[in-house]
Design an enzyme around this catalytic site. Sequence first.
Site, PDB file in Angstrom:
ATOM      1  N   LYS A  42      35.923  47.005  40.172  1.00 26.38           N
ATOM      2  CA  LYS A  42      37.299  46.513  40.039  1.00 26.38           C
ATOM      3  C   LYS A  42      37.876  47.005  38.721  1.00 26.38           C
ATOM      4  O   LYS A  42      37.199  46.961  37.689  1.00 26.38           O
ATOM      5  CB  LYS A  42      37.287  44.979  40.082  1.00 26.38           C
ATOM      6  CG  LYS A  42      38.666  44.325  40.071  1.00 26.38           C
ATOM      7  CD  LYS A  42      38.543  42.795  40.135  1.00 26.38           C
ATOM      8  CE  LYS A  42      39.881  42.091  40.170  1.00 26.38           C
ATOM      9  NZ  LYS A  42      39.767  40.615  40.199  1.00 26.38           N
ATOM     10  N   SER A 117      42.522  38.451  43.892  1.00 28.87           N
ATOM     11  CA  SER A 117      43.023  39.680  43.317  1.00 28.87           C
ATOM     12  C   SER A 117      42.106  40.882  43.519  1.00 28.87           C
ATOM     13  O   SER A 117      42.542  42.023  43.361  1.00 28.87           O
ATOM     14  CB  SER A 117      43.257  39.477  41.827  1.00 28.87           C
ATOM     15  OG  SER A 117      42.030  39.210  41.155  1.00 28.87           O
ATOM     16  N   SER A 141      39.292  34.905  43.426  1.00 26.54           N
ATOM     17  CA  SER A 141      39.580  36.326  43.620  1.00 26.54           C
ATOM     18  C   SER A 141      38.466  37.155  44.220  1.00 26.54           C
ATOM     19  O   SER A 141      38.698  38.308  44.568  1.00 26.54           O
ATOM     20  CB  SER A 141      40.004  36.966  42.306  1.00 26.54           C
ATOM     21  OG  SER A 141      41.352  36.704  42.080  1.00 26.54           O
TER      22      SER A 141
HETATM   23  N1  GLN Z   1      44.628  33.872  43.156  1.00 26.55           N
HETATM   24  C1  GLN Z   1      44.285  33.182  41.944  1.00 26.55           C
HETATM   25  C2  GLN Z   1      45.314  33.449  40.882  1.00 26.55           C
HETATM   26  O1  GLN Z   1      46.274  34.079  41.192  1.00 26.55           O
HETATM   27  C3  GLN Z   1      42.926  33.578  41.506  1.00 26.55           C
HETATM   28  C4  GLN Z   1      42.881  34.807  40.693  1.00 26.55           C
HETATM   29  C5  GLN Z   1      41.518  35.204  40.282  1.00 26.55           C
HETATM   30  O2  GLN Z   1      40.528  34.590  40.676  1.00 26.55           O
HETATM   31  N2  GLN Z   1      41.460  36.187  39.413  1.00 26.55           N
HETATM   32  O3  GLN Z   1      45.191  33.054  39.768  1.00 26.55           O
END
Ligand code: GLN
Length: 448
Positions: A42, A117, A141
């Site tokens: 990532k 994400s 994420s």
């Molecule tokens: N979707 C969550 C957010 O927008 C989690 C993001 C993540 O785990 N990096 O914060």
Amino acid sequence: MSVNSFERARSLNNKLNCFLDIFEETRAGDAGKISGMTVAVKDVLAVEGKKLTCASKILENFTSLYSATCVERLVSEGAVLVGKTNMDEFAMGSSNENSAFGPVRNPWDLARVPGGSSGGSAVAAAVGAARLALGTDTGGSIRQPAAFTGTIGMKPTYGRISRYGLTAFASSFDTVGTFSRTLEDSANALEVMAGRDPQDATSADVPVQQYSEALKRDVKGLTIGIPMEYFGEGIEPDIREAVEAARAKLERAGCKIAMLSMPHTKYSIADYYILTTAEASSNLARFDGIRYGRRAEGSHSLEETYVRSRNEGFGREVKRRIMLGTYVLSSGYYDAYYGRAQKVRRLITQDFNEAFQVCDALLTPTTPTTAFKFGQKSDPLAMYLSDIFTVSANISGTPAISVPVGLDRDHLPIGAQLMTRSFDESTMFALAKEIIVDVLAKLPSLSE
Ligand code: GLN
């Protein structure tokens, strides 16, 4: 296998946009525990000499000077790096629509999001463009995109894997983890990456378990907790049914079931978005065009340089979080928001501690819905609610895994989540093997 991964990555990227950078194929990988395992990274994690963009314009031209500890440990045991994967900007989002370099598409249905994400990593693992993909999980994420793509998404205990070389979003929540198609790959990779790292003071000095051995372990006699707050309204019926079926499998394998309540779950989304935006507003202060990040041209003062660099460099969601975080930390509001949210964090953690006194693991859906369509959640609050079942494990630091347990009526993958006591990832793996369904065998061909 490694040649295959690079070919898949190159041939599918136009369609899926899951990679921001595909590396030159160099060598087969060193001898080691995971020799030849192809790994996608990532683009929030550092790989020496490669770009590290966090899918943000502000870091478009930034190159890493060193590699993240997790990446180094994998490479030293024989991993072959395939490339850097697309993501929501600075890991903020649940759909990959927040990438400055265009969204990733879901291979199950190109009109749908892959989740976020870590959507690029999820898709890379799903289509075999890498055997393993590294992701990060601050609020879901890894698990949410795993559920949306039919892959295994594993988030270990907070502190189990070093964060050195991970661009910080919310430091007390951020956790490195993996996507894979088999539990063996996930377990082996965790064994390699886990353990104390002097470069990260929050990395835990707790012995690393033999996770791959856990995959042979009998689960008979374990107690599975079913927290009622995770089975309320708003869950798609096909998901409810698939998680029920997973529960029945565990019962047949000799597990006991305990119905229980985790009463503070209803505060978790609010708690998460207060605490993580507060931490983000402070962590992202370094991207100002002077210390880090692209500098805006033609400014006449230091302040103007800061303002213009940040205004041009950050996308809408990142700006929204910085503003929210700055607000909840501001004098006069600090106690009412940040201070209270810290107390709620304690209560949510206590729910987990109490649950783990009566059960060895919790079973829940990973998400209330399967993959949604692009543009479907244009309201930020609706988007935030897609994390409803995943954020609590980050609030408390609990390890959690999402495993595919079936397909819904639209032929989209469904994920079930297992959570265990801190540093007991072994039990998580042992139970996961009982409920997993290989849905990826049914992934539509993408070659046309
Ligand atoms: N979707 C969550 C957010 O927008 C989690 C993001 C993540 O785990 N990096 O914060």
